[in-house]
Design a protein around this motif. Structure first.
Motif, PDB file in Angstrom:
ATOM      1  N   GLU A 145       0.866  -1.209   0.025  1.00  0.00           N
ATOM      2  CA  GLU A 145       0.083  -0.234  -0.011  1.00  0.00           C
ATOM      3  C   GLU A 145       0.887   1.169   0.025  1.00  0.00           C
ATOM      4  OE1 GLU A 145      -3.063  -0.502  -0.820  1.00  0.00           O
ATOM      5  OE2 GLU A 145      -3.349  -2.639  -0.056  1.00  0.00           O
ATOM      6  N   GLY A 146       2.144   1.234  -0.501  1.00  0.00           N
ATOM      7  CA  GLY A 146       2.959   2.450  -0.909  1.00  0.00           C
ATOM      8  C   GLY A 146       3.785   2.707   0.547  1.00  0.00           C
ATOM      9  N   ILE A 147       3.808   1.788   1.370  1.00  0.00           N
ATOM     10  CA  ILE A 147       4.749   1.848   2.562  1.00  0.00           C
ATOM     11  C   ILE A 147       5.525   0.778   2.615  1.00  0.00           C
ATOM     12  CG2 ILE A 147       4.540   1.972   5.198  1.00  0.00           C
ATOM     13  CD1 ILE A 147       2.150   3.284   5.110  1.00  0.00           C
ATOM     14  N   GLU A 148       6.950   1.041   3.152  1.00  0.00           N
ATOM     15  CA  GLU A 148       7.903   0.006   3.248  1.00  0.00           C
ATOM     16  C   GLU A 148       7.475  -0.822   4.571  1.00  0.00           C
ATOM     17  OE1 GLU A 148      11.929   1.852   3.723  1.00  0.00           O
ATOM     18  OE2 GLU A 148      12.043   1.263   1.567  1.00  0.00           O
ATOM     19  N   HIS A 149       7.433  -2.013   4.109  1.00  0.00           N
ATOM     20  CA  HIS A 149       7.282  -3.308   5.101  1.00  0.00           C
ATOM     21  C   HIS A 149       8.206  -4.039   5.164  1.00  0.00           C
ATOM     22  CE1 HIS A 149       3.011  -1.362   4.990  1.00  0.00           C
ATOM     23  NE2 HIS A 149       2.611  -2.449   6.065  1.00  0.00           N
ATOM     24  N   ILE A 150       8.192  -4.866   6.236  1.00  0.00           N
ATOM     25  CA  ILE A 150       9.301  -6.045   6.325  1.00  0.00           C
ATOM     26  C   ILE A 150       8.462  -7.201   7.047  1.00  0.00           C
ATOM     27  CG2 ILE A 150      10.312  -5.415   8.419  1.00  0.00           C
ATOM     28  CD1 ILE A 150      12.960  -6.254   7.241  1.00  0.00           C
ATOM     29  N   GLU A 151       8.749  -8.509   6.227  1.00  0.00           N
ATOM     30  CA  GLU A 151       7.945  -9.491   7.148  1.00  0.00           C
ATOM     31  C   GLU A 151       8.831  -9.913   8.265  1.00  0.00           C
ATOM     32  OE1 GLU A 151       5.728 -13.008   4.991  1.00  0.00           O
ATOM     33  OE2 GLU A 151       7.958 -13.884   5.504  1.00  0.00           O
ATOM     34  N   MET A 152       8.272 -10.322   9.440  1.00  0.00           N
ATOM     35  CA  MET A 152       8.971 -10.649  10.706  1.00  0.00           C
ATOM     36  C   MET A 152       8.378 -12.033  11.140  1.00  0.00           C
ATOM     37  SD  MET A 152       9.935  -7.114  12.208  1.00  0.00           S
ATOM     38  CE  MET A 152      11.363  -7.437  12.945  1.00  0.00           C
ATOM     39  N   VAL A 153       9.089 -12.674  11.913  1.00  0.00           N
ATOM     40  CA  VAL A 153       8.693 -13.753  12.376  1.00  0.00           C
ATOM     41  C   VAL A 153       9.074 -14.145  13.978  1.00  0.00           C
ATOM     42  CG1 VAL A 153       8.596 -16.341  12.268  1.00  0.00           C
ATOM     43  CG2 VAL A 153       8.775 -15.019  10.275  1.00  0.00           C
ATOM     44  N   LEU A 154       8.185 -14.424  14.742  1.00  0.00           N
ATOM     45  CA  LEU A 154       8.371 -14.677  16.271  1.00  0.00           C
ATOM     46  C   LEU A 154       8.098 -16.231  16.371  1.00  0.00           C
ATOM     47  CD1 LEU A 154       9.089 -13.912  19.148  1.00  0.00           C
ATOM     48  CD2 LEU A 154       6.444 -13.600  19.423  1.00  0.00           C
ATOM     49  N   ASP A 155       9.041 -17.076  17.135  1.00  0.00           N
ATOM     50  CA  ASP A 155       9.121 -18.346  17.225  1.00  0.00           C
ATOM     51  C   ASP A 155       8.485 -18.454  18.724  1.00  0.00           C
ATOM     52  OD1 ASP A 155       9.240 -21.197  17.620  1.00  0.00           O
ATOM     53  OD2 ASP A 155      11.470 -21.266  16.994  1.00  0.00           O
TER      54      ASP A 155
END
Length: 157
Positions: A145-155
């Motif tokens: 949606e035009g905004i920088e994102h990063i996928e993150m994971v929590l174990d």
């Protein structure tokens, strides 16, 4: 997390709410939709439909004070082993509400779902908030949606 958060020089009572979509009152749903629209569409200038099919299968987590919703997120299952949280917002920034609502969301995931991991699309500028809670990046930066994102994971194991 207690029932109080520090805001500036004083302590303001904050009430935590955790409800399935089906259990939301009309007024609660209206307030949630309003604060999400104010944050994501008006303030951030995003041009997208905020309400989606995830809302009906989500558990909604929010914090209120005498002025209404001050923090919100929703949690939902991705599959049998993963959950996610999203639409994270705070209205009073820089006062710890982001950390508090995130921790409340993670507790709700643990209470309601039997999953091994939590996977999110974090806005890049708040990546550190998630990292402090144990999330690790699992992708490069990408536009959503035009905004920088990063996928993150929590174990959670």
């Amino acid at each position: 997390m207690g029932n109080y958060v520090f805001l500036g020089k004083g302590i303001v009572a904050m009430r935590l709410h955790v409800k399935n979509y089906q259990d939301l009152s009309r007024d609660e749903l209206y307030d949630i939709c309003r604060v999400r629209m104010e944050t994501f569409i008006v303030e951030q200038g995003l041009n997208y439909v905020d309400l989606d099919e995830q809302d009906c299968s989500s558990i909604h987590v929010w914090m209120t004070d005498e002025q209404g919703i001050q923090a919100y997120l929703r949690i939902f299952l991705l599959d049998t082993k993963e959950a996610s949280l999203g639409r994270v917002l705070t209205r009073r920034r820089g006062q710890g509400l982001g950390k508090d609502i995130l921790r409340a969301g993670l507790e709700a995931i643990k209470e309601h779902y039997q999953v091994e991991t939590v996977r999110i699309h974090a806005q890049a500028y708040v990546q550190e908030l998630y990292a402090k809670e144990g999330f690790v990046p699992s992708s490069e930066l990408f536009l959503e949606e035009g905004i920088e994102h990063i996928e993150m994971v929590l174990d959670l194991k």
